[in-house]
Design a protein around this motif. Structure first.
Motif, PDB file in Angstrom:
ATOM      1  N   UNK A   5      10.906  39.109   6.326  1.00  0.00           N
ATOM      2  CA  UNK A   5      11.839  39.550   5.314  1.00  0.00           C
ATOM      3  C   UNK A   5      13.286  39.309   5.755  1.00  0.00           C
ATOM      4  N   UNK A   6      13.588  39.623   7.044  1.00  0.00           N
ATOM      5  CA  UNK A   6      14.947  39.449   7.535  1.00  0.00           C
ATOM      6  C   UNK A   6      15.380  37.990   7.465  1.00  0.00           C
ATOM      7  N   UNK A   7      14.465  37.088   7.783  1.00  0.00           N
ATOM      8  CA  UNK A   7      14.775  35.657   7.706  1.00  0.00           C
ATOM      9  C   UNK A   7      15.095  35.256   6.268  1.00  0.00           C
ATOM     10  N   UNK A   8      14.316  35.766   5.328  1.00  0.00           N
ATOM     11  CA  UNK A   8      14.529  35.448   3.907  1.00  0.00           C
ATOM     12  C   UNK A   8      15.901  35.939   3.438  1.00  0.00           C
ATOM     13  N   UNK A   9      16.323  37.097   3.930  1.00  0.00           N
ATOM     14  CA  UNK A   9      17.652  37.616   3.585  1.00  0.00           C
ATOM     15  C   UNK A   9      18.726  36.677   4.109  1.00  0.00           C
ATOM     16  N   UNK A  10      18.573  36.200   5.352  1.00  0.00           N
ATOM     17  CA  UNK A  10      19.546  35.253   5.910  1.00  0.00           C
ATOM     18  C   UNK A  10      19.588  33.958   5.118  1.00  0.00           C
ATOM     19  N   UNK A  11      18.447  33.558   4.572  1.00  0.00           N
ATOM     20  CA  UNK A  11      18.383  32.307   3.820  1.00  0.00           C
ATOM     21  C   UNK A  11      18.966  32.434   2.422  1.00  0.00           C
ATOM     22  N   UNK A  12      18.883  33.620   1.818  1.00  0.00           N
ATOM     23  CA  UNK A  12      19.298  33.758   0.416  1.00  0.00           C
ATOM     24  C   UNK A  12      20.576  34.564   0.200  1.00  0.00           C
ATOM     25  N   UNK A  13      20.927  35.450   1.117  1.00  0.00           N
ATOM     26  CA  UNK A  13      22.108  36.304   0.927  1.00  0.00           C
ATOM     27  C   UNK A  13      23.401  35.517   0.695  1.00  0.00           C
ATOM     28  N   UNK A  14      23.615  34.396   1.399  1.00  0.00           N
ATOM     29  CA  UNK A  14      24.853  33.663   1.142  1.00  0.00           C
ATOM     30  C   UNK A  14      25.022  33.218  -0.317  1.00  0.00           C
ATOM     31  N   UNK A  15      23.909  33.032  -1.031  1.00  0.00           N
ATOM     32  CA  UNK A  15      23.999  32.630  -2.439  1.00  0.00           C
ATOM     33  C   UNK A  15      24.640  33.723  -3.287  1.00  0.00           C
ATOM     34  N   UNK A  16      24.579  34.952  -2.851  1.00  0.00           N
ATOM     35  CA  UNK A  16      25.270  36.037  -3.537  1.00  0.00           C
ATOM     36  C   UNK A  16      26.625  36.342  -2.930  1.00  0.00           C
ATOM     37  N   UNK A  17      26.732  36.185  -1.618  1.00  0.00           N
ATOM     38  CA  UNK A  17      27.969  36.529  -0.927  1.00  0.00           C
ATOM     39  C   UNK A  17      29.100  35.539  -1.202  1.00  0.00           C
ATOM     40  N   UNK A  18      28.784  34.264  -1.336  1.00  0.00           N
ATOM     41  CA  UNK A  18      29.828  33.259  -1.574  1.00  0.00           C
ATOM     42  C   UNK A  18      30.544  33.503  -2.909  1.00  0.00           C
ATOM     43  N   UNK A  19      29.831  33.622  -4.029  1.00  0.00           N
ATOM     44  CA  UNK A  19      30.562  33.890  -5.272  1.00  0.00           C
ATOM     45  C   UNK A  19      31.247  35.259  -5.259  1.00  0.00           C
ATOM     46  N   UNK A  20      30.654  36.230  -4.590  1.00  0.00           N
ATOM     47  CA  UNK A  20      31.279  37.543  -4.480  1.00  0.00           C
ATOM     48  C   UNK A  20      32.613  37.429  -3.736  1.00  0.00           C
ATOM     49  N   UNK A  21      32.626  36.695  -2.653  1.00  0.00           N
ATOM     50  CA  UNK A  21      33.857  36.526  -1.868  1.00  0.00           C
ATOM     51  C   UNK A  21      34.947  35.848  -2.684  1.00  0.00           C
ATOM     52  N   UNK A  22      34.589  34.793  -3.422  1.00  0.00           N
ATOM     53  CA  UNK A  22      35.613  34.101  -4.211  1.00  0.00           C
ATOM     54  C   UNK A  22      36.065  34.932  -5.404  1.00  0.00           C
ATOM     55  N   UNK A  23      35.155  35.676  -5.999  1.00  0.00           N
ATOM     56  CA  UNK A  23      35.557  36.582  -7.077  1.00  0.00           C
ATOM     57  C   UNK A  23      36.512  37.648  -6.572  1.00  0.00           C
ATOM     58  N   UNK A  24      36.236  38.175  -5.400  1.00  0.00           N
ATOM     59  CA  UNK A  24      37.088  39.178  -4.778  1.00  0.00           C
ATOM     60  C   UNK A  24      38.450  38.573  -4.443  1.00  0.00           C
TER      61      UNK A  24
END
Length: 175
Positions: free
Chosen positions: A1-20
């Motif tokens: 599960x932890x590996x899957x989070x590392x693989x997919x979390x950036x797909x949410x974090x990148x747009x969040x960072x630019x929106x912020x």
């Protein structure tokens, strides 16, 4: 599960960072939450590269590991700039962080496109082109001294955000 989070979390974090980032440029977010976001990004980047080091040792992932490694001091520059906000030295540090992150992923997106086939190639080339166009708009507006909330700076950040989001979402879905 932890590996899957590392693989997919950036797909949410990148747009969040630019929106912020866009929200901060528009004055919708105060300096303190931006500082907290930078501190969180500092920790996440170091943790991500540490935990993913061996997974990112070859191929296009090696290019992305380099982006993250260079991105750590770039993000730290923004953190320091926000810590000393109001000091004349803070503006260049904050600008270094924003401009750095508009540009850092562009070569890796292009390289990923070059190493990919079919749709993935086109998607990554488009992501690189959008990111570069946005970076040029933003840096150009910054150079001529337009206000942070000026439309051209916001448009540049939006293009960067879309380009980088397209690239990371494609990677998370495809690989």
């Amino acid at each position: 599960m932890f590996r899957r989070i590392r693989e997919t979390a950036p797909a949410g974090l990148v747009p969040l960072a630019w929106g912020f980032t866009i929200a901060a440029h528009l004055g919708l977010v105060a300096d303190r939450p931006v500082l907290i976001a930078h501190l969180v990004m500092d920790v996440l980047l170091v943790a991500f590269v540490g935990l993913s080091w061996s997974d990112m040792a070859a191929g296009v992932l090696r290019a992305w590991r380099l982006v993250i490694l260079v991105g750590i001091p770039v993000t730290l520059a923004g953190t320091v700039g926000l810590l000393v906000a109001g000091d004349p030295a803070s503006a260049p540090l904050i600008a270094t962080s924003v401009v750095g992150w508009t540009l850092l992923p562009v070569p890796a997106l292009w390289y990923t496109g070059r190493e990919s086939r079919g749709t993935a190639r086109a998607v990554n080339y488009a992501a690189a082109a959008l990111s570069l166009a946005g970076a040029v708009l933003y840096v150009g507006a910054l150079a001529v001294g337009t206000a942070p909330e000026a439309g051209v700076r916001i448009a540049g950040l939006a293009l960067v955000g879309v380009g980088q989001t397209v690239g990371i979402v494609d990677a998370a879905v495809r690989y």
